[in-house]
Design a protein around this motif. Structure first.
Motif, mmCIF file in Angstrom:
data_model
loop_
_atom_site.group_PDB
_atom_site.id
_atom_site.type_symbol
_atom_site.label_atom_id
_atom_site.label_comp_id
_atom_site.label_asym_id
_atom_site.label_seq_id
_atom_site.Cartn_x
_atom_site.Cartn_y
_atom_site.Cartn_z
ATOM 1 N N VAL A 81 25.425 129.752 78.905
ATOM 2 C CA VAL A 81 26.096 130.275 80.097
ATOM 3 C C VAL A 81 27.580 130.499 79.838
ATOM 4 O O VAL A 81 28.142 131.516 80.251
ATOM 5 N N ARG A 82 28.251 129.569 79.176
ATOM 6 C CA ARG A 82 29.674 129.758 78.890
ATOM 7 C C ARG A 82 29.890 130.939 77.943
ATOM 8 O O ARG A 82 30.903 131.631 78.021
ATOM 9 N N ARG A 83 28.935 131.171 77.067
ATOM 10 C CA ARG A 83 29.057 132.261 76.104
ATOM 11 C C ARG A 83 28.699 133.612 76.734
ATOM 12 O O ARG A 83 29.451 134.590 76.639
ATOM 13 N N MET A 121 31.070 127.615 73.547
ATOM 14 C CA MET A 121 30.534 128.949 73.310
ATOM 15 C C MET A 121 29.817 129.087 71.977
ATOM 16 O O MET A 121 29.130 130.085 71.747
ATOM 17 N N ARG A 122 29.937 128.089 71.099
ATOM 18 C CA ARG A 122 29.128 128.136 69.875
ATOM 19 C C ARG A 122 27.945 127.164 69.932
ATOM 20 O O ARG A 122 27.195 127.028 68.971
ATOM 21 N N GLN A 137 27.772 138.379 81.338
ATOM 22 C CA GLN A 137 29.118 138.640 80.834
ATOM 23 C C GLN A 137 29.132 138.870 79.321
ATOM 24 O O GLN A 137 30.079 138.497 78.638
ATOM 25 N N LEU A 138 28.109 139.492 78.824
ATOM 26 C CA LEU A 138 28.005 139.712 77.383
ATOM 27 C C LEU A 138 29.129 140.584 76.846
ATOM 28 O O LEU A 138 29.528 140.452 75.680
ATOM 29 N N ASP A 139 29.668 141.465 77.679
ATOM 30 C CA ASP A 139 30.688 142.401 77.207
ATOM 31 C C ASP A 139 32.087 141.786 77.150
ATOM 32 O O ASP A 139 33.030 142.433 76.686
#
Length: 350
Positions: free
Chosen positions: A190-192, A273-274, A199-201
């Motif tokens: 979710v954070r990523r 995010m990783r 919010q992939l972009d």
């Protein structure tokens, strides 16, 4: 494996009375518990709560241990570690399930994450996966030394973000003989990617902001935070996801606690995010139960993790008909549904 659907219709212990329904105001509870039916004082022969603390990597961790009715430290009991949601504290939904499991005869423990709640750690509200996973190992370290705990019958329950971190902890910590999750939330994904991968972009932009926040901290500057907002009822109503709308209601209003906050250090995103709760999930060979509501917009995370958990054939995805993510935290019929399944699961696997 099975997939089933249920249609679901700080202070020392005090002596005296029992639980009261509707004890959702932390100011009205001597242990600042904010869930319905919470213990208000300890009675001999009944489920009791024991505020405790212990050291974990140099930090003082605040926890609550629940003991079953008639607890006798010279006997042995199956035991369950309960990991709280992101932004949550031990006095909220984690405490509710810990108490309900104690009512079924288990010793249970739930602790505030390091850097959060009543536990130590600076800066406040650091939310790194490695820390959250270590919190779970730390609860196991402490509770397995507690009088009456049967180390050979240690289970794990993770709720929301605590569910994702419980999966990660159970991959390698084989002290846990069985693991269950409720409304599992894969914090890294979710954070990523954003909630529902919306919010992939903007991934690279947000990574840059996180790196800048860490650099500012390292230089002795301001600690930046994400996830914190002071929204009006009208703004909350316009949020695109039920999890967020109902989450604000639960955490800010109906089950608010002063130690609970949505915010986390922006620099934590470098680690978040990783991370992915499903990375190496095939290492889980223990029995696995995953519970989620059919109306939860977070259900996709439970379904994804369940499919990837190929290391165990003793696994079940249990959907509670009609429940949303947050409703599994407090709505009586949905909590009862989850507890009914947890009861049979832990009886069989512990």
């Amino acid at each position: 494996m099975r997939k089933t659907v249920l249609k679901a219709t700080l202070m020392a212990a005090m002596v005296g009375g029992s639980a009261e329904s509707g004890a959702a105001d932390y100011k009205k509870n001597p242990f600042t518990l904010v869930y319905d039916g919470a213990i208000t004082r300890n009675d001999a022969g009944k489920v009791n709560i024991h505020p405790v603390s212990y050291q974990l990597n140099g930090l003082k961790i605040a926890a609550n241990v629940y003991t079953p009715a008639g607890y006798d430290g010279t006997k042995v009991y199956p035991t369950i570690v309960v990991a709280h949601p992101n932004g949550g504290v031990k006095e909220q939904v984690a405490g509710l399930y810990a108490q309900r499991l104690a009512e079924e005869g288990y010793i249970t423990i739930t602790a505030d994450a390091a850097y959060q709640g009543a536990s130590e750690g600076q800066p406040r509200s650091v939310d790194k996966p490695a820390n959250r996973i270590e919190d779970i190992h730390g609860m196991a370290d402490f509770i397995t030394q507690y009088s009456g705990v049967d180390r050979s019958r240690l289970g794990l329950l993770g709720i929301c973000g605590g569910g994702g971190y419980s999966l990660a902890a159970a991959e390698t910590d084989k002290r846990f003989k069985t693991v269950a999750t409720i409304s599992m939330f894969n914090s890294g994904r979710v954070r990523r990617n954003g909630y529902a991968d919306s919010q992939l972009d903007t991934v690279q932009d947000r990574l840059k902001q996180a790196a800048e926040a860490r650099a500012e901290e390292a230089a002795g500057g301001e600690v930046r935070y994400s996830g914190d907002a002071n929204l009006s009822d009208e703004q909350i109503a316009k949020l695109p996801f039920a999890l967020y709308r109902q989450g604000y209601e639960y955490y800010w209003k109906t089950h608010a606690h002063p130690n609970s906050t949505f915010k986390y250090t922006t620099s934590s995103l470098l680690d978040l995010m990783r991370f992915d709760a499903t990375n190496q999930i095939e290492l889980i060979q223990q029995p696995l139960l995953m519970i989620a509501g059919t109306q939860a917009d977070s259900l996709y995370m439970t379904e994804d993790a369940f499919a990837k958990a190929t290391g165990t054939q003793d696994k079940e995805l249990f959907r509670i008909e009609g429940a949303t993510h947050i409703e599994t935290y407090w709505v009586p019929k949905y909590v009862d549904a989850a507890m009914g399944k947890l009861k049979t699961f832990y009886q069989r696997t512990l």
